[in-house]
Design an enzyme around this catalytic site. Sequence first.
Site, short mmCIF file in Angstrom:
data_model
loop_
_atom_site.label_atom_id
_atom_site.label_comp_id
_atom_site.label_asym_id
_atom_site.label_seq_id
_atom_site.Cartn_x
_atom_site.Cartn_y
_atom_site.Cartn_z
N GLN A 1 -40.91 -44.42 49.53
CA GLN A 1 -42.33 -44.17 49.81
C GLN A 1 -42.71 -43.39 51.05
O GLN A 1 -43.77 -42.79 51.01
CB GLN A 1 -42.99 -45.65 50.01
CG GLN A 1 -43.16 -46.44 48.56
CD GLN A 1 -44.31 -45.82 47.74
OE1 GLN A 1 -45.03 -45.04 48.31
NE2 GLN A 1 -44.48 -46.15 46.76
N ALA B 1 -38.73 -35.93 56.73
CA ALA B 1 -38.30 -37.20 56.70
C ALA B 1 -37.52 -37.55 55.26
O ALA B 1 -38.17 -36.97 54.19
CB ALA B 1 -39.38 -38.34 57.10
N SER C 1 -36.57 -46.27 47.72
CA SER C 1 -36.71 -45.69 49.09
C SER C 1 -37.32 -44.46 49.04
O SER C 1 -37.26 -43.25 49.78
CB SER C 1 -35.28 -45.29 49.73
OG SER C 1 -34.19 -46.46 49.83
N GLY D 1 -34.57 -47.06 53.22
CA GLY D 1 -34.74 -48.46 52.92
C GLY D 1 -33.50 -49.05 52.38
O GLY D 1 -33.12 -50.24 52.85
N GLU D 2 -32.99 -48.64 51.41
CA GLU D 2 -31.78 -49.29 50.88
C GLU D 2 -30.63 -48.90 51.21
O GLU D 2 -29.61 -49.69 51.15
CB GLU D 2 -31.83 -48.65 49.19
CG GLU D 2 -33.07 -48.95 48.45
CD GLU D 2 -33.01 -48.21 47.17
OE1 GLU D 2 -32.70 -48.84 46.04
OE2 GLU D 2 -33.45 -46.95 47.13
N GLN E 1 -41.09 -53.19 54.67
CA GLN E 1 -40.56 -51.85 55.29
C GLN E 1 -41.47 -51.11 56.06
O GLN E 1 -40.90 -50.36 56.74
CB GLN E 1 -40.08 -51.27 53.99
CG GLN E 1 -41.00 -50.12 53.39
CD GLN E 1 -42.03 -50.72 52.60
OE1 GLN E 1 -42.64 -51.74 53.07
NE2 GLN E 1 -42.26 -50.18 51.29
N GLY E 2 -42.73 -51.25 56.14
CA GLY E 2 -43.87 -50.41 57.19
C GLY E 2 -44.51 -49.59 56.61
O GLY E 2 -44.88 -48.90 57.26
N GLY F 1 -35.78 -40.99 52.66
CA GLY F 1 -35.75 -42.36 52.61
C GLY F 1 -34.69 -42.93 53.14
O GLY F 1 -33.58 -42.58 53.17
#
Lengths: 164, 822, 309
Positions: free
Chosen positions: B526, B728, B524, B732-733, B483-484, B730
């Site tokens: 991190q 920011a 999501s 990702g999901e 995910q980076g 999350g």
Amino acid sequence: MNQTISLRVNGLPETHEVPANQTLLQFLRETLDLTGAKEGCNEGECGACLVLLDGRAVNACLTLAVEADGREVTTIEGLGHAGDLHPLQAAFLKHAAVQCGFCTPGMIIAALGLLRDNPDPSEEDVRWAMSGNLCRCTGYRQIIDAVQEAAAAMRGDPAPEAAP
Amino acid sequence: MSEPRWIGQDVPRVDGVEKVTGAARYTADLKFPRMLHAHVVRSPHAHARVLDVRVEKALRVPGVRATATGREFPFHTGIYLKDQTIFATDRVRYWGDAVAAVAAETPEAAAEAAALVEVEYEPLPAIFEVDEGLQPGAPLVHPDLGHYECVPWVSPRAGTNVCNHVKVRKGDYEGALAACAHVFEHTFQVPQVQHVPLESHVAVARADLAGKVEVFTSAQSPFTVRHLLCACFSLPHGDVRVTVPAVGGGFGGKAGIGIEPVVVALAMKTRGRWVRLWIERAEEFYATVVRQGLTATLVSGVDRHGKVQAQKLHFLWNCGAYGGYGVNVVRAAGYTCGGAYEFPHVWGDSIGVYTNRPAGSAYRGFGMSEIHWALEQQMEMVAREMGIDPVEFRLRNCLGPGKSTVTGQVLDEHSGRVDRCITRVAEMLDLRPDRPRTPFHGAGMACAVKAPAMPNDASSSVVLKLAEDGVLEVLISGIDYGQGLKTVAAQFAAEAMDLPMESIRVRGNPDTDLSPYDWQTVASRQTWATGNAVLRAAEQLKTQLFAMAAQALGVPVSELECHNGSVVHPPSGRSLPITRLAMGYQFPDGHTIGGPVAAAASFVPEGLIFLDPETGQSPKPVAKWTFGAQALEVVVDPETGQYRVEKVAACYDVGKVVNPGMIHGQTYGGVMQGLGTGMMEELIVEKPSGRVANASLMDYKIPSTEDLPPEILVDYVETPQTDGPLGARGIGEHTMIPTAAALSNAIFDACGVRILEMPITAEKVLAGLKKQGSLGRCPGKTAASGSSAGDWGPGSGPDPGSGVRGPGSDLLPRSDVAGGEK
Amino acid sequence: MLLPSFAFSTARSVEEALELWACLPDAAYLAGGTDLLPQLRLGKRAHRNLIDLKRIQSLSRIRETEAGLAIGAAVPLADIARHPAVREHYPLLVECCRRVGAWPLQNRATLAGNICNASPAADTAVALLTLEAGVIAVSPEGERVISVTGLFRGPGQTCLRPGELVTEVVLPHASAGWHGSYQRLSRRQGMDLATVGVLVASSNGGAPPRHRVSLAAVAPTPLRVADAEALLDREGPRAARRAGELARDRCRPITDLRGSAEYRREMVGVLVARGVAALSGPSGIVVPGAGGPGPRTPDPGPQSQGERP
């Protein structure tokens, strides 16, 4: 059941005794410690193990090491390195076409095999040639873009292929 | 900070070169001298009592070094509910359940010996579906459920197959429903699916003679693995060291604890030797974990203005044999049961049910893809039955600033704007009701919302330190499994310190002996949690640098700034390069101040309040919400039921785009994973054996390059998150959550067939088209009426689960599809 | 899953291959290995000896013979698909070769292997049935020619005798000029076994044109539908729907992970009708997995034109 094989891997000669039932993938990963080619399924369905065998992309999990006797094998480790990346490697980075990276070596090898046959592939050609390479992270969009950009870069420079 | 220098830039992946060159080492790439190979003995029964396990024959196989069984290791594991043992003790609960394991000098010897372990079973009746599990007198998957250890916010019901039940009671549901002009009820199904990370589960462990256990594992949560290994084997944390090399995908399947206890048990019996357990692709499908199945029944009561007033949500989760992690999916589905909508009166039940299937667990979206499959189709169906444009209907009912969620949390202007995402995707695909139509072409939309589903005290910490070359080293323990995160952490560090990117090195393959604590890489969380910790640590780092520089330059600390690798004093124009300060500052006369610069900081979300156990109400049950929407265009072949996704539009309110290339990658990847589940993925469990019939990549297909839609349009809204790093939140999901539902809505729009059971196979579409034909199809516009739960409104028919529904409004000016002829 | 133990022998000639087979216990011939190796892994087949055919020069070439074009048993599908003579005269075979597995598999898998594996879903089989191809099978008793139609006996079963070796697949001259399109449904667009495969072809020249209808994945073996062909010969494209009905009645599909018997049966009817329609122009409906224009054959680069490693 062991047999001696001699082959060239990434340009260098190798002679080893291998069991007949050892796959080319096991040989590369275990004997030569070339772990760039990955084992993702062991049944030719995921493409993570792709290597070039005499210049053609093949599933190393469906190829016996003994079948590579006398042949030329190129793995991801035979392409570029930090500071001197292959155009495909550079394009994958530029396009964010890498996520977990487990499929990446196989993807790059598949693309390299394709571009040797077809230096100017359409998007459709890329999708067709790489449909045996699964990626669960990227959704493929950026991979396809990277391959097409690398193809253009490679066409512009007639001798871009790094070692071997 | 002023205009960000690095946040929002296409910074190339910092671990990219190692991944494109094949240099990156994954757990399976590690080699240790004389490493042993493990093989697990698995149950051939869906449910059976284990009467005896005999390993004598296995131990006689040349090369075998050890076996391990439940008798020797009767220890419980599991993150929230400790309902699983490393190996079966008294019973096996699914086909593939671990019974014993063997360690041998070669994989061949291990496999041969595993086949020689003799297990005596007494088969028991098995249950595979949630309704079977809830029957009175149903066989109990966990007769000891009442005795398991669990966290306080999970409520297993002893003497039943219910491993968790979350209730949400908001307002006066019954009263509101009775007052509603229109009531709609439908039942939706989601099958179990598998994560299919390209790298299957693998772990290597050694227990040395001094008592230290070292583990390398392909996992999302090194500290949680350590913590749970310590709990399982009763070891002090100092004696367990967990390291996570590069990880080849996880998607939730490597969250919590997985195969590690098996390999540690074997390592404890072969002290001094490394033991590797590498799960084969077939085993990965059934013997690791899968996404839970869902049966969702939704009742919507709608007033005359098209506002949903009363909403009932009844979720039955097929948790499979173990619910250690899945119980929290059940909980998350409860407090998010209303999705992206504001429902004034809610009656929600999210119930986890054990069955004799593979164990359910976390999967990208953590229950949200599944409940959105139901809710987003329900909203679409309601809108169409009411004759309201589905886009307008969503805007009328969605959450936003000032509106309250199902738990009673009132959102503010920083919570994210689903309305903007809806409007944006509707523009991107032109979803105007009066758009020109082509037969068998259609478009559909779905919204998405998700919060991090985690314990309230889930935290992240980081260490920043300067190296001798002045490079800032960033130590994180979040896992970058694609995910980076490493790149994002580098961007935040560079931003905070105003350093060039080449002056940052991220150390992100955590080692629990050396790395700062991080709870898990899931949810999501991190970018937000580690990002915040990095910003905080950078402030401390600056304090140290400025203290030295102030003395060195003879200026006040308050006038110092970091600028491009130096500490500068703008009023005087004087500056000191960080390289002069990294190891402490030395004055010309030789005396030195400061010292190696290093700082640590952490982040934990503040103000989270547990749900009320009876009503599910909480003013702040979770840290943040990320909202979004997707729309898809499809074309359906009326003769074959095959369909093709032509175009996808996705828009999310991410607060702040940190790295465009990588966030696009999250979106494309999520859309494709969502399409996989929507179009083709389903774990097929044979009855009564419980065998997973499609446990291979030949039989279980995931999308390939040729399945990628021709066009995926992506956009983002940036409503800053109050506690987000530079705003920011999350993402990702979220990118896979709405996709399957949007696909189903698009197929309905194209051909009038409503598929309630995921996945949408061509066969189901064709069957729907034929049924529609035989019914004389399109009922045409009919005004829904009635005022009680028993009144369904014409055109929506009281047969939830029929899988077929004629379009019920004039929004579908299309050719006649009767008879399947074009 | 690990490969079981076996010995590996390399044959340098057909005669040597036959001799090795005769003297080695439980032997199997190895061509591309893309079916054999997974079957060995899964225990679906067991062999103590593998005899590699890929070093036999006479099996590694495509040659023009009096009978037609002979494709050696060790030639990978990818080479067949880009061979100038195959591309010029047998485009149907090119299309089907390019649908077997994915491209890396086509770089290993062979035509002889694909049909000797006798999968009911073999993509190349429908082309070979249409072209009325034959195989040359060699054994110590001599050489015989078997029509592909007669080769298949059931799933995984052929009429080959133990130890008999297929050396070449022969495409008759007369089969040049057949054209048509492979209509194929699968669960996903990329690499997947066919759920249903239908090839409808017609001959160039001659009036009225003749027709062939071949099916895959809908019966224990790939098959031709003679009465549908006869109907189309008699009545031409206007009989498309009835030809589909005949084909539908002739197939014997099963229900498996890829689709139900009922769906497959119905799709045979639809795809045959579409195949007929496609003969007189591109299909108006392009749907997932249903043929359509399909990907272009990559242009062979100058360095790989007709070359074998």
